[in-house]
Design a protein around this motif. Structure first.
Motif, short mmCIF file in Angstrom:
data_model
loop_
_atom_site.label_atom_id
_atom_site.label_comp_id
_atom_site.label_asym_id
_atom_site.label_seq_id
_atom_site.Cartn_x
_atom_site.Cartn_y
_atom_site.Cartn_z
N ARG A 334 72.14 0.00 -10.22
CA ARG A 334 72.32 0.17 -11.67
C ARG A 334 71.64 -0.93 -12.48
O ARG A 334 70.89 -0.65 -13.42
CB ARG A 334 73.82 0.21 -12.00
N ASP A 335 71.90 -2.20 -12.13
CA ASP A 335 71.41 -3.31 -12.95
C ASP A 335 70.00 -3.75 -12.57
O ASP A 335 69.30 -4.37 -13.38
CB ASP A 335 72.36 -4.50 -12.84
N LYS A 336 69.60 -3.49 -11.33
CA LYS A 336 68.26 -3.84 -10.85
C LYS A 336 67.95 -5.34 -10.97
O LYS A 336 66.79 -5.74 -11.08
CB LYS A 336 67.20 -3.02 -11.59
N ALA A 343 65.81 -11.47 -13.03
CA ALA A 343 65.65 -11.95 -11.66
C ALA A 343 66.08 -10.85 -10.69
O ALA A 343 67.00 -10.08 -10.99
CB ALA A 343 66.48 -13.21 -11.44
N PRO A 344 65.44 -10.73 -9.53
CA PRO A 344 65.75 -9.62 -8.61
C PRO A 344 67.18 -9.67 -8.09
O PRO A 344 67.84 -10.72 -8.14
CB PRO A 344 64.74 -9.82 -7.48
N PRO A 345 67.69 -8.55 -7.56
CA PRO A 345 69.07 -8.51 -7.06
C PRO A 345 69.35 -9.56 -5.99
O PRO A 345 70.45 -10.09 -5.92
CB PRO A 345 69.19 -7.09 -6.49
N SER A 346 68.34 -9.88 -5.16
CA SER A 346 68.56 -10.85 -4.09
C SER A 346 68.87 -12.24 -4.63
O SER A 346 69.43 -13.08 -3.92
CB SER A 346 67.33 -10.92 -3.19
N MET A 347 68.51 -12.51 -5.89
CA MET A 347 68.78 -13.81 -6.51
C MET A 347 69.93 -13.73 -7.51
O MET A 347 70.14 -14.66 -8.29
CB MET A 347 67.52 -14.33 -7.20
N SER A 348 70.67 -12.63 -7.50
CA SER A 348 71.71 -12.41 -8.50
C SER A 348 73.09 -12.38 -7.85
O SER A 348 73.24 -12.08 -6.67
CB SER A 348 71.46 -11.11 -9.26
N LEU A 364 82.71 -1.01 -10.88
CA LEU A 364 81.41 -1.01 -11.56
C LEU A 364 81.57 -1.20 -13.06
O LEU A 364 80.72 -1.81 -13.72
CB LEU A 364 80.66 0.29 -11.28
N GLU A 365 82.67 -0.66 -13.63
CA GLU A 365 82.88 -0.74 -15.07
C GLU A 365 83.20 -2.15 -15.54
O GLU A 365 83.22 -2.42 -16.75
CB GLU A 365 84.00 0.21 -15.50
N ASN A 366 83.46 -3.07 -14.57
CA ASN A 366 83.83 -4.44 -14.95
C ASN A 366 82.92 -5.47 -14.29
O ASN A 366 83.25 -6.64 -14.24
CB ASN A 366 85.29 -4.71 -14.58
N LEU A 367 81.75 -5.02 -13.80
CA LEU A 367 80.87 -5.92 -13.07
C LEU A 367 79.46 -5.89 -13.66
O LEU A 367 79.03 -4.86 -14.23
CB LEU A 367 80.81 -5.55 -11.59
N ALA A 368 78.75 -6.99 -13.47
CA ALA A 368 77.34 -7.08 -13.88
C ALA A 368 76.64 -8.08 -12.98
O ALA A 368 77.27 -9.01 -12.46
CB ALA A 368 77.23 -7.50 -15.34
N LEU A 369 75.35 -7.88 -12.78
CA LEU A 369 74.56 -8.82 -11.98
C LEU A 369 73.97 -9.90 -12.88
O LEU A 369 73.38 -9.61 -13.92
CB LEU A 369 73.43 -8.10 -11.25
N HIS A 391 76.76 0.64 -19.13
CA HIS A 391 75.83 -0.39 -18.66
C HIS A 391 76.20 -1.73 -19.30
O HIS A 391 76.54 -1.78 -20.49
CB HIS A 391 74.39 -0.03 -19.02
N PRO A 392 76.09 -2.83 -18.53
CA PRO A 392 76.40 -4.14 -19.09
C PRO A 392 75.27 -4.59 -20.02
O PRO A 392 74.09 -4.39 -19.76
CB PRO A 392 76.50 -5.04 -17.86
N VAL A 393 75.66 -5.21 -21.11
CA VAL A 393 74.71 -5.71 -22.11
C VAL A 393 75.00 -7.18 -22.35
O VAL A 393 76.16 -7.57 -22.50
CB VAL A 393 74.84 -4.92 -23.43
#
Length: 412
Positions: A334-336, A343-348, A364-369, A391-393
């Motif tokens: 979702r957040d990519k 920054a890529p998911p591997s660094m998040s 998912l509704e309470n998380l963000a990368l 989506h997280p903003v």
């Protein structure tokens, strides 16, 4: 002892300040050379053992509150100086460049002396180099020290060594190199210092991962990465360790269980939204601020051991309370990557928008990368996150925009 200009700095011109600094550095070099000669004399006398110390290194490091590694390096130089008359003559007080007493003095400081002596000491006696040739090399390096930066002086030392020992050291096979691999870790203020040696494919793998992760990234507003290379490389190593710990296979014998960091912290301190009170205690003796524990506890890499008012354990977090593998995969899709800087998911890292200590669910509704830097900024209150249409903003901080220009009055 030379009398230095000790007038107040504010009363001096630029030229006077520089001249006074020249004199101070010369006096420091003279005193350092004196310390080397005294240390060598103490060591030759065996006086440290007479006083009850194990050796001269222990005596000097304990007596003067110095790092034993630094004392050992300086003592190694001090012990060897008697073999190098040109270095000894130039060290601290300087010597004439030739027999003409009117010639300018050539001076080397202890750092330069260590480079010269270390280079020549590595020429093996088995090479059969004539003493005269060693003297010529020593003289040349002393002369060069007046002109070359320390890094270039080291390169010259390497060249001198190769010229003197034309056969060079016997080549080592891969097994020899591998057997010399080592890693040392030493406690430091709020962390550790470390170093070591890797050979062959291990060295290549290490460099590949660190260099790939240390590439500079532009900031969200398009400016150059403000981190120096050393910080980028440290961040890359942290990312590699986090990824390895997260996949469950970093440590043999753990199977598919992740190696966790366990932090002991008081419940009220953990619930403090600003994290300004209390600290968490790590297994290996260091501490973390409550704010850092709140940030780390968002993801699965940390288990908090929460204590009640009487210091009794109230709860030991379990991994399924945090981000499971399935949720993490959905977050990546979702957040990519970091929602703040890309920054890529591997660094998040996974961030709870409403912290789980405040009742926020792991969904998912309470998380963000967020990358580590932006994750820290969110927990410090510099950035805020909210959900919009699933989506997280990220909200820009108020200080990120300049004040609007003043409205000019009607001059008509």
């Amino acid at each position: 002892m030379a009398i230095l200009d000790e007038r107040p700095v504010w009363s001096m011109t630029g030229s006077e300040k520089l001249s006074a600094l020249d004199a101070a550095h010369a006096e420091i070099a003279r005193l350092q050379a004196r310390c080397l000669h005294l240390s060598a004399g103490l060591d030759a006398d065996g006086y440290a053992q007479e006083m009850g110390a194990r050796d001269t290194v222990q005596l000097l490091s304990v007596r003067y509150r110095l790092d034993p590694a630094d004392v050992r390096r300086d003592l190694r130089l001090a012990r060897a100086l008697h073999k190098y008359p040109a270095v000894t003559a130039a060290l601290g007080t300087g010597r004439s460049a030739d027999s003409d007493s009117s010639a300018p003095l050539v001076t080397v400081n202890p750092g330069q002396a260590e480079v010269i002596v270390s280079a020549l000491e590595k020429v093996p006696s088995s090479a059969g180099v004539p003493v005269e040739d060693l003297r010529v090399a020593e003289e040349a390096m002393v002369e060069a020290a007046a002109l070359l930066p320390l890094a270039d002086l080291r390169k010259l030392g390497q060249e001198m060594r190769e010229r003197l020992d034309t056969d060079g050291p016997e080549p080592r096979n891969e097994d020899d190199a591998s057997s010399r691999e080592a890693l040392w870790i030493k406690k430091a203020d709020r962390g550790v210092t470390f170093g070591g040696y890797l050979a062959g494919e291990n060295a290549e793998l290490f460099e590949t991962l660190i260099f790939a992760g240390a590439k500079p990234h532009k900031t969200p507003d398009g400016r150059r990465d403000p981190r120096p290379r050393s910080k980028r490389q440290a961040d890359a190593l942290s990312a590699v360790l986090t990824t390895a710990a997260g996949n469950g296979s970093a440590v043999p014998g753990h199977g598919d269980i992740k190696p966790h960091i366990t932090v002991t912290i008081d419940l009220e301190d953990l619930k403090d939204a600003t994290g300004t009170r209390g600290r968490g205690y790590l297994v290996h003796g260091d501490t973390l601020s409550a704010a850092a524990v709140r940030r780390l506890a968002c993801d699965a890499g940390v288990i908090p051991l929460v204590l009640g008012s009487n210091s009794e354990p109230l709860d030991v977090g379990a991994e399924h309370r945090f981000v499971t593998r399935a949720i993490r995969q959905a977050l990546n899709a979702r957040d990519k990557g970091c929602i703040a800087c890309g920054a890529p998911p591997s660094m998040s890292e996974a961030h709870h928008i409403t912290h789980w200590a405040d009742g926020g669910p792991t969904s998912l509704e309470n998380l963000a990368l967020l990358c580590k830097r932006d994750h820290i900024n969110v927990h410090r209150g510099h950035l805020t996150v909210h959900m919009k249409n699933g989506h997280p903003v990220i909200n820009r901080p108020t200080w990120s925009d300049p004040d609007p220009p003043p409205v000019l009055g009607n001059t008509a």
